[in-house]
Design a protein around this motif. Structure first.
Motif, PDB file in Angstrom:
ATOM      1  N   VAL A  42       0.047  -1.430   4.935  1.00 49.27           N
ATOM      2  CA  VAL A  42      -0.942  -0.343   5.030  1.00 49.27           C
ATOM      3  C   VAL A  42      -1.833  -0.360   3.786  1.00 49.27           C
ATOM      4  O   VAL A  42      -2.218   0.668   3.245  1.00 49.27           O
ATOM      5  N   ILE A  43      -2.149  -1.572   3.367  1.00 48.81           N
ATOM      6  CA  ILE A  43      -3.022  -1.764   2.212  1.00 48.81           C
ATOM      7  C   ILE A  43      -4.452  -1.396   2.616  1.00 48.81           C
ATOM      8  O   ILE A  43      -4.800  -1.407   3.799  1.00 48.81           O
TER       9      ILE A  43
ATOM     10  N   ILE B 174      -6.997  -0.088  13.609  1.00 51.31           N
ATOM     11  CA  ILE B 174      -7.759   1.096  14.035  1.00 51.31           C
ATOM     12  C   ILE B 174      -8.273   0.912  15.456  1.00 51.31           C
ATOM     13  O   ILE B 174      -8.816  -0.151  15.802  1.00 51.31           O
TER      14      ILE B 174
ATOM     15  N   GLY C 191       0.819  -1.214   0.000  1.00 52.82           N
ATOM     16  CA  GLY C 191       0.000   0.000   0.000  1.00 52.82           C
ATOM     17  C   GLY C 191       0.853   1.265   0.000  1.00 52.82           C
ATOM     18  O   GLY C 191       0.427   2.310   0.494  1.00 52.82           O
ATOM     19  N   ALA C 192       2.058   1.159  -0.607  1.00 54.36           N
ATOM     20  CA  ALA C 192       3.033   2.265  -0.545  1.00 54.36           C
ATOM     21  C   ALA C 192       2.591   3.530  -1.269  1.00 54.36           C
ATOM     22  O   ALA C 192       3.197   4.589  -1.079  1.00 54.36           O
TER      23      ALA C 192
ATOM     24  N   LEU D 188      -2.550   6.852   1.102  1.00 57.41           N
ATOM     25  CA  LEU D 188      -2.427   8.045   1.949  1.00 57.41           C
ATOM     26  C   LEU D 188      -1.308   7.870   2.979  1.00 57.41           C
ATOM     27  O   LEU D 188      -0.339   8.633   3.002  1.00 57.41           O
ATOM     28  N   VAL D 189      -1.400   6.847   3.809  1.00 55.46           N
ATOM     29  CA  VAL D 189      -0.367   6.678   4.831  1.00 55.46           C
ATOM     30  C   VAL D 189       0.858   5.961   4.248  1.00 55.46           C
ATOM     31  O   VAL D 189       1.993   6.215   4.676  1.00 55.46           O
TER      32      VAL D 189
ATOM     33  N   THR E  88      -5.991   5.955  15.832  1.00 56.53           N
ATOM     34  CA  THR E  88      -7.307   6.565  15.652  1.00 56.53           C
ATOM     35  C   THR E  88      -7.428   7.078  14.215  1.00 56.53           C
ATOM     36  O   THR E  88      -6.494   6.945  13.416  1.00 56.53           O
ATOM     37  N   GLN E  89      -8.542   7.691  13.879  1.00 54.35           N
ATOM     38  CA  GLN E  89      -8.733   8.265  12.541  1.00 54.35           C
ATOM     39  C   GLN E  89      -7.622   9.302  12.288  1.00 54.35           C
ATOM     40  O   GLN E  89      -7.174   9.982  13.201  1.00 54.35           O
ATOM     41  N   PHE E  90      -7.193   9.385  11.036  1.00 53.71           N
ATOM     42  CA  PHE E  90      -6.233  10.429  10.657  1.00 53.71           C
ATOM     43  C   PHE E  90      -6.991  11.757  10.553  1.00 53.71           C
ATOM     44  O   PHE E  90      -8.180  11.780  10.228  1.00 53.71           O
TER      45      PHE E  90
ATOM     46  N   PHE F 241      -8.751  11.959   7.447  1.00 51.96           N
ATOM     47  CA  PHE F 241     -10.041  11.268   7.320  1.00 51.96           C
ATOM     48  C   PHE F 241     -11.172  12.290   7.127  1.00 51.96           C
ATOM     49  O   PHE F 241     -12.165  12.004   6.452  1.00 51.96           O
TER      50      PHE F 241
ATOM     51  N   LEU G   3      -2.028  -8.160  -4.227  1.00 48.18           N
ATOM     52  CA  LEU G   3      -1.987  -9.015  -3.036  1.00 48.18           C
ATOM     53  C   LEU G   3      -3.274  -9.803  -2.845  1.00 48.18           C
ATOM     54  O   LEU G   3      -3.328 -10.694  -1.995  1.00 48.18           O
TER      55      LEU G   3
ATOM     56  N   THR H 118       2.083  -2.758  -4.511  1.00 45.60           N
ATOM     57  CA  THR H 118       0.755  -2.236  -4.863  1.00 45.60           C
ATOM     58  C   THR H 118       0.435  -2.745  -6.269  1.00 45.60           C
ATOM     59  O   THR H 118       1.354  -3.140  -7.011  1.00 45.60           O
TER      60      THR H 118
ATOM     61  N   VAL I 133       2.114  -5.597  -8.178  1.00 45.24           N
ATOM     62  CA  VAL I 133       1.843  -6.681  -7.217  1.00 45.24           C
ATOM     63  C   VAL I 133       0.380  -6.599  -6.774  1.00 45.24           C
ATOM     64  O   VAL I 133      -0.032  -5.599  -6.171  1.00 45.24           O
TER      65      VAL I 133
ATOM     66  N   PHE J  30     -10.908  -9.307   1.757  1.00 45.48           N
ATOM     67  CA  PHE J  30      -9.754  -8.514   1.317  1.00 45.48           C
ATOM     68  C   PHE J  30      -8.624  -8.555   2.350  1.00 45.48           C
ATOM     69  O   PHE J  30      -7.480  -8.884   2.034  1.00 45.48           O
TER      70      PHE J  30
HETATM   71  N1  LIG Z   1      -8.110   6.580   7.247  1.00 44.37           N
HETATM   72  C1  LIG Z   1      -7.953   6.519   8.561  1.00 44.37           C
HETATM   73  O1  LIG Z   1      -8.346   7.452   9.291  1.00 44.37           O
HETATM   74  C2  LIG Z   1      -7.243   5.330   9.191  1.00 44.37           C
HETATM   75  C3  LIG Z   1      -7.004   5.318  10.553  1.00 44.37           C
HETATM   76  C4  LIG Z   1      -6.306   4.233  11.118  1.00 44.37           C
HETATM   77  C5  LIG Z   1      -5.872   3.192  10.288  1.00 44.37           C
HETATM   78  N2  LIG Z   1      -6.154   3.228   8.960  1.00 44.37           N
HETATM   79  C6  LIG Z   1      -5.662   2.116   8.121  1.00 44.37           C
HETATM   80  O2  LIG Z   1      -4.618   2.622   7.293  1.00 44.37           O
HETATM   81  C7  LIG Z   1      -4.459   1.738   6.173  1.00 44.37           C
HETATM   82  C8  LIG Z   1      -4.168   2.560   4.933  1.00 44.37           C
HETATM   83  O3  LIG Z   1      -5.252   3.405   4.645  1.00 44.37           O
HETATM   84  P1  LIG Z   1      -5.090   4.551   3.549  1.00 44.37           P
HETATM   85  O4  LIG Z   1      -6.307   5.415   3.656  1.00 44.37           O
HETATM   86  O5  LIG Z   1      -3.718   5.150   3.654  1.00 44.37           O
HETATM   87  O6  LIG Z   1      -5.163   3.689   2.197  1.00 44.37           O
HETATM   88  P2  LIG Z   1      -5.421   4.200   0.698  1.00 44.37           P
HETATM   89  O7  LIG Z   1      -5.011   5.625   0.559  1.00 44.37           O
HETATM   90  O8  LIG Z   1      -6.793   3.801   0.318  1.00 44.37           O
HETATM   91  O9  LIG Z   1      -4.351   3.328  -0.133  1.00 44.37           O
HETATM   92  C9  LIG Z   1      -4.548   1.965  -0.354  1.00 44.37           C
HETATM   93  C10 LIG Z   1      -3.250   1.341  -0.894  1.00 44.37           C
HETATM   94  O10 LIG Z   1      -3.462  -0.081  -1.016  1.00 44.37           O
HETATM   95  C11 LIG Z   1      -3.061  -0.491  -2.323  1.00 44.37           C
HETATM   96  N3  LIG Z   1      -3.866  -1.645  -2.722  1.00 44.37           N
HETATM   97  C12 LIG Z   1      -5.231  -1.741  -2.762  1.00 44.37           C
HETATM   98  N4  LIG Z   1      -5.604  -2.960  -3.204  1.00 44.37           N
HETATM   99  C13 LIG Z   1      -4.459  -3.660  -3.425  1.00 44.37           C
HETATM  100  C14 LIG Z   1      -4.172  -4.983  -3.872  1.00 44.37           C
HETATM  101  N5  LIG Z   1      -5.146  -5.851  -4.212  1.00 44.37           N
HETATM  102  N6  LIG Z   1      -2.875  -5.369  -3.983  1.00 44.37           N
HETATM  103  C15 LIG Z   1      -1.868  -4.520  -3.660  1.00 44.37           C
HETATM  104  N7  LIG Z   1      -2.072  -3.255  -3.225  1.00 44.37           N
HETATM  105  C16 LIG Z   1      -3.352  -2.823  -3.111  1.00 44.37           C
HETATM  106  C17 LIG Z   1      -3.295   0.739  -3.202  1.00 44.37           C
HETATM  107  O11 LIG Z   1      -2.500   0.738  -4.374  1.00 44.37           O
HETATM  108  P3  LIG Z   1      -3.097   0.167  -5.794  1.00 44.37           P
HETATM  109  O12 LIG Z   1      -4.458   0.767  -5.944  1.00 44.37           O
HETATM  110  O13 LIG Z   1      -2.101   0.614  -6.820  1.00 44.37           O
HETATM  111  O14 LIG Z   1      -3.139  -1.305  -5.636  1.00 44.37           O
HETATM  112  C18 LIG Z   1      -2.830   1.849  -2.246  1.00 44.37           C
HETATM  113  O15 LIG Z   1      -1.408   1.969  -2.305  1.00 44.37           O
HETATM  114  C19 LIG Z   1      -5.742   0.889   6.123  1.00 44.37           C
HETATM  115  O16 LIG Z   1      -5.442  -0.424   6.536  1.00 44.37           O
HETATM  116  C20 LIG Z   1      -6.679   1.547   7.127  1.00 44.37           C
HETATM  117  O17 LIG Z   1      -7.520   0.631   7.762  1.00 44.37           O
HETATM  118  C21 LIG Z   1      -6.791   4.265   8.388  1.00 44.37           C
END
Ligand SMILES: NC(=O)c1ccc[n+]([C@@H]2O[C@H](COP(=O)([O-])OP(=O)(O)OC[C@H]3O[C@@H](n4cnc5c(N)ncnc54)[C@H](OP(=O)(O)O)[C@@H]3O)[C@@H](O)[C@H]2O)c1
Length: 248
Positions: free
Chosen positions: A57-58, A96, A7-8, A11-12, A130-132, A135, A38, A31, A36, A71
């Protein structure tokens, strides 16, 4: 160190990669955009050769429990299997705060991910955050209805995604710790208030309208179940305030 980031480009994930580069670590992105998948495992073979740690961090955007569980468990298991093949010594997952108290389909997927992690054979560390702050921006874009954005009523103690990224990297370069202390921001707030502040700073004209999510999950989101002292262990508190973050 050589660190793979699932998930490089997210967002995170981008902030994790930036933090790793700043500390002169080598980053291996996992990603679909970098070849790749996953879910299917396509492109994963050989990618973890020489990797010391994996930071996961996918993400998927869904509220459907079955989709989220499929997933997060499939991608976690694929990573753990590939790590065993390549003798990767440490797997770090981001989760979370409060997911066991708020029965949202997405959170149930994250819980299943945590269970898949602890049932696997890798040595691991798990960080619940917690939420970013970010978010709030995501919420503004999530439910747009003409001139309004609908934002869920939700009491949170949001944290800067950059501080979450720094904590994940700090964990990855050390020995596995299992579940780390939760990470939260400095103060609780209503997500709607934060969304209004973000909206103003970014010059978004749409009106922010709070909505109550239905059922037990909606009640739990409103009643503070996502706060660290209720939804988790004593937390590490980030230093970046919402004012600092908005200024950035
Ligand atoms: N948002 C919040 O407030 C919050 C708070 C705490 C924890 N979190 C956790 O933080 C994590 C990251 O969240 P985010 O909002 O930063 O994510 P995001 O911006 O939605 O990014 C998702 C990443 O996952 C990759 N991805 C998705 N499907 C994939 C697959 N099948 N194979 C390989 N890579 C894949 C995407 O790249 P591609 O599309 O190129 O595959 C992308 O790099 C999550 O686990 C979430 O639960 C979020």
């Amino acid at each position: 160190m050589k660190v793979a980031v699932a998930g490089a480009t997210g967002l995170v994930g981008q902030l994790v990669a930036k933090t790793l580069h700043a500390q002169s670590h080598e980053v291996v992105p996992l990603t679909r955009g970098t070849g790749v998948d996953l879910m299917t495992g396509n492109g994963l073979a050989g990618r973890l050769n020489g990797v010391d740690a994996v930071i996961d961090v996918i993400n998927i955007s869904t509220q459907r429990r079955a989709v989220a569980e499929e997933f997060f468990t499939t991608t976690t298991r694929r990573l753990l299997e590939a790590e065993a093949d390549c003798e990767v010594r440490h797997h770090v997952t981001l989760s979370i705060v409060g997911i066991d108290l708020v029965p949202l389909g997405y959170y149930q997927g994250k819980l299943a991910q945590e269970q898949a992690l602890s049932a696997g054979s890798s040595q691991w560390s798990l960080l619940r955050a917690t939420q970013f702050y970010e978010f709030a921006q995501q919420s503004l874009d999530f439910m747009k209805l003409g001139p309004v954005s609908l934002v869920p009523r939700m009491l949170s103690q949001p944290v800067a995604a950059s501080e979450v990224a720094a904590m994940l990297v700090g964990l990855a370069v050390q020995q596995p710790v299992g579940r780390a202390p939760d990470l939260a921001g400095p103060e609780p707030m209503q997500m709607v208030d934060l969304a209004r502040r973000v909206s103003k700073v970014r010059g978004i004209k749409r009106r922010v309208v709070p909505i109550s999510m239905p059922g037990a999950a909606g009640r739990a989101m409103r009643d503070g179940s996502l706060l660290p002292q209720i939804g988790g262990q004593p937390a590490t508190v980030g230093s970046m305030t919402v004012d600092d973050w908005l200024e950035q």
